[in-house]
Design an enzyme around this catalytic site. Structure first.
Site, PDB file in Angstrom:
ATOM      1  N   GLU A  73      26.588 -19.260  53.993  1.00 24.90           N
ATOM      2  CA  GLU A  73      26.609 -17.870  53.564  1.00 24.90           C
ATOM      3  C   GLU A  73      25.247 -17.604  52.947  1.00 24.90           C
ATOM      4  OE1 GLU A  73      29.481 -16.946  50.518  1.00 24.90           O
ATOM      5  OE2 GLU A  73      28.876 -14.837  50.443  1.00 24.90           O
ATOM      6  N   ASP A  84      28.543 -10.356  41.295  1.00 22.40           N
ATOM      7  CA  ASP A  84      28.008 -11.674  40.962  1.00 22.40           C
ATOM      8  C   ASP A  84      27.905 -11.929  39.470  1.00 22.40           C
ATOM      9  OD1 ASP A  84      27.493 -13.049  43.458  1.00 22.40           O
ATOM     10  OD2 ASP A  84      26.133 -11.395  43.894  1.00 22.40           O
TER      11      ASP A  84
END
Ligand SMILES: Cc1ncc(COP(=O)(O)O)c(C=O)c1O
Lengths: 286, 392
Positions: A73, A84
């Site tokens: 990824e 995040d």
């Protein structure tokens, strides 16, 4: 409002003729990576493109492949990464400071794609800034197999899904523990490649002892889709990876642990992550 | 009542992580339920009246009207409890949070006015309150940090990026992603994913509804222009909302030109008119580079120091219904000094931008209505720093 019902593509078994477009390319490559013998679940490490710089991030990606990763990824650094936690956020900021651009990260994609399927992770504004069609065309040209856009929920996805299908890329959607069953079913029906299943209510980051939560969310995800289910967010150790496989996950995504290792071993980030990936891969041996 | 808007032309939407989508649906449902519940609307009306001090007055500025050569009416949101329009939204959303059974409140703040308003509403309703504020803003708006802490809120200072409102908002959204079960996010402006832009507008439209009625009663006419400053755009949407269907009333939003639009150091995405993009969950006018990275805004006023603006403003601009202009740091400072000296009113630096446009730019207007969005006590340190004492 909602997208037309997706064609159902049975994972790994494309009946010939059901695909007008070349989407089979990305989807098939991803499907093959999930179906490997000897593996309880596919291992998909996350790579922050351009961190600490473009060259070294390519080296880290190579090390993932050497260590036994099945897919990668590849994250495009972004100024405001809402999904995040602190580790990936800091790496993204650093990557941008050291001059990472979308094209630079696509260069990393191109370098890694011959070795393993690359699924790009990028926030929606970067896709829209390039133009949806130009973006997916550039991604295809860089050899990517799929695309994950963490801030593009079902309702906003039709345009990008159409462009991905036309470019032979799998648009991988996310489901979360907060997604109700009915919604999970609608997301799962439109999934391409795999279903990115978020293990916890939260942002990316390492966590202690969340294995208990793996079973229920994986079971729910698998009941609502025809594609493989990959579990991510908070998985850091071989034990957690194994617990994810025990819970029935077809794939395991490991992010912050590896990004942190790369940050802590600036002298030899590739060496540091290779060992960790190898340990995770060993944990997933059948 | 029709469903709340998700889109304004091509703008708006819900570009957020999947984790939040059910919470946005829950919020939309709770809002519809609250509006249909006479007990809820009565409680909000009572708090706005007895706690916040509404209706705020409409004041015909005496000497500023002489200065401009036309009557200038000020909608006095600076007289509200906590000193700005932000309390209208904070009280409404805090009541909504309680209705949803949420016990923990988070908010972002730039100038600190929304943070103070939210901390105040949380103190009143007994809710836990965490306010995210950029580290740069905690420095330039220190009195508001102290007020929030006295009110029992925890102020979490955000170091990321430029340490201003954009970064505080991103951090608040990350908190929400993590704690969405027991937490409501009281966003401070007409920004963010749907239903926030429309919901916050509805909570702020009391400004315009009151002003329109007050002006009609006093003057028997509508203004030629309605003018308000635009950070995220909530005081502007609140006052515009009552006049959008009056085609003869010009709507003008005033953004921060900072050091000048051409320098790139500004907070004026609507005026600059670059490519639209996604920021904090909605498609709108934003400031970004060629790769789609959000760029740092700049303004002397923390409340306008934001690289985006509400999606409905972007649509009002494109459809031609509203006009957007930008005023520099230096002109805003001069307007601040002028209004203080001439009228005995100490406006927030945010509002000073709107004052400059009304007082110093030529116009055919025969009557203006300006939203005096807040008072400037919070800005004293900074203004005294920037303006030599002799200029004041
Ligand atoms: C007094 C005042 N006016 C205006 C603003 C800008 O916000 P908005 O554009 O949402 O009204 C702020 C924000 O902090 C403020 O404190």
């Amino acid at each position: 409002m909602s997208a037309p019902e997706a064609r159902r593509v049975p994972f790994g078994t494309h009946p010939s003729g059901t695909h007008q477009h070349s989407a089979a390319g990305g989807e098939q490559r991803i499907a093959a990576a999930f179906g490997k013998p000897g593996r309880r679940a596919a291992l998909m490490p996350y790579l922050m493109g351009g961190f600490p710089d473009l060259d070294r991030s390519r080296g880290i990606g190579e090390a993932y492949a050497d260590g036994g990763a099945d897919l990668v990824e590849l994250g495009v650094p972004y100024s405001d990464p809402l999904a995040d936690g602190p580790v990936i956020q800091a790496a993204g900021t650093r990557a941008l400071r050291s001059g990472a651009t979308l094209d630079g990260v696509l260069g990393v994609c191109e370098a890694l794609a011959p070795r393993l399927p690359v699924v790009l992770m990028v926030y929606a504004n970067v896709v829209y800034a390039r133009g949806v069609q130009a973006f997916t065309a550039a991604l295809r040209d860089a050899g990517a197999s799929g695309l994950i856009v963490p801030d593009l929920p079902l309702e906003e996805a039709p345009l990008v899904l159409e462009a991905c299908d036309a470019s032979g890329l799998a648009l991988v959607p996310l489901v979360a523990p907060t997604s109700p069953d009915e919604r999970m079913g609608r997301i799962g029906a439109r999934a391409r490649g795999f279903l990115y299943t978020v293990s916890v209510t939260g942002t990316t980051g390492e966590r202690v002892a969340l294995e208990d939560a793996f079973g229920p969310i994986v079971t729910r995800a698998k009941a609502h889709t025809h594609v493989p289910v990959a579990l991510g967010f908070g998985i850091a150790t071989p034990e957690q990876a194994r617990a994810a496989a025990d819970a029935g996950a077809d794939g395991v995504i490991v992010g912050s642990r590896l990004v942190r290792a790369a940050a802590e071993h600036a002298d030899d980030p590739a060496g540091a992550v290779r060992d960790i990936v190898a340990g995770l891969a060993a944990g997933l041996h059948a | 009542m029709s469903a709340i808007e998700h889109r304004f032309g091509p703008y708006g939407g819900q570009y957020v992580p999947e984790t939040l989508m059910p919470a946005l649906a829950e919020l939309e449902l709770a809002w519809a339920g609250a509006l249909a519940d006479p007990a809820w609307t009565a409680e909000l009306a009572e708090l706005l009246r007895d706690f916040a001090g509404r209706p705020s007055t409409l004041y015909r500025a005496r000497r500023l009207s002489d200065h401009a050569g036309r009557p200038i009416f000020l909608k006095r949101e600076d007289l509200n409890h906590t000193g700005s329009h932000k309390i209208n939204n904070a009280l409404g959303q805090a009541l909504l949070a309680r209705r949803m059974g949420k016990t923990r409140i988070i908010a972002e703040t730039g100038a600190g006015q929304h943070g103070v308003a939210t901390a105040t509403a949380c103190a009143l309703l007994g809710l836990e309150c965490i306010v995210y504020m950029g580290v740069e803003d905690t420095r330039r708006q220190m009195p508001n940090v102290q007020r929030m802490e006295l009110l029992g809120a925890r102020v979490s200072s955000v170091e990321a990026g430029s340490g201003t409102l954009k970064d505080a908002t991103s951090e608040a959204i990350r908190d929400w992603v993590t704690n969405v079960g027991d937490t409501h996010y009281i966003i401070g402006s007409v920004v963010g994913p749907a239903p926030y832009p429309a919901l916050v507008r509805e909570l702020q439209r009391v400004i315009g509804d009151e002003a329109r009625a007050q002006l009609l009663e006093r003057e028997g006419r509508l203004p030629d222009r309605v003018v308000a400053c635009v950070g995220g755009g909530s005081n502007a949407m609140g006052i515009f909302a009552a006049f959008v269907d009056d085609p003869d009333v010009q709507l003008i939003g005033v953004e921060a030109a900072g050091e000048g639009i051409l320098t790139g150091r500004h907070g004026a995405p609507l005026t600059a008119g670059n490519r639209a993009g996604i920021l904090h969950g909605s498609m709108s006018a934003i400031m970004q580079d060629a790769d789609g990275q959000i760029v740092e805004a700049h303004s002397i006023s923390a409340g306008l120091d934001y690289p985006g603006a509400g999606p409905e403003h972007a649509w009002l601009r494109d459809s031609g219904r509203a006009t957007y202009v930008a005023v520099s740091d230096a002109d805003a400072l001069r307007a601040f000094a002028l209004v203080t000296r001439l009228e005995g009113l100490l406006p927030a630096l945010e509002t000073a931008h709107a004052f400059h446009h009304v007082l110093e730019e030529p116009s055919e207007s025969t009557m203006d209505l300006l939203c005096l969005s807040g008072r400037g006590d919070k800005d004293l340190g900074q203004v005294l720093d920037k303006l030599g004492a002799e200029e004041l």
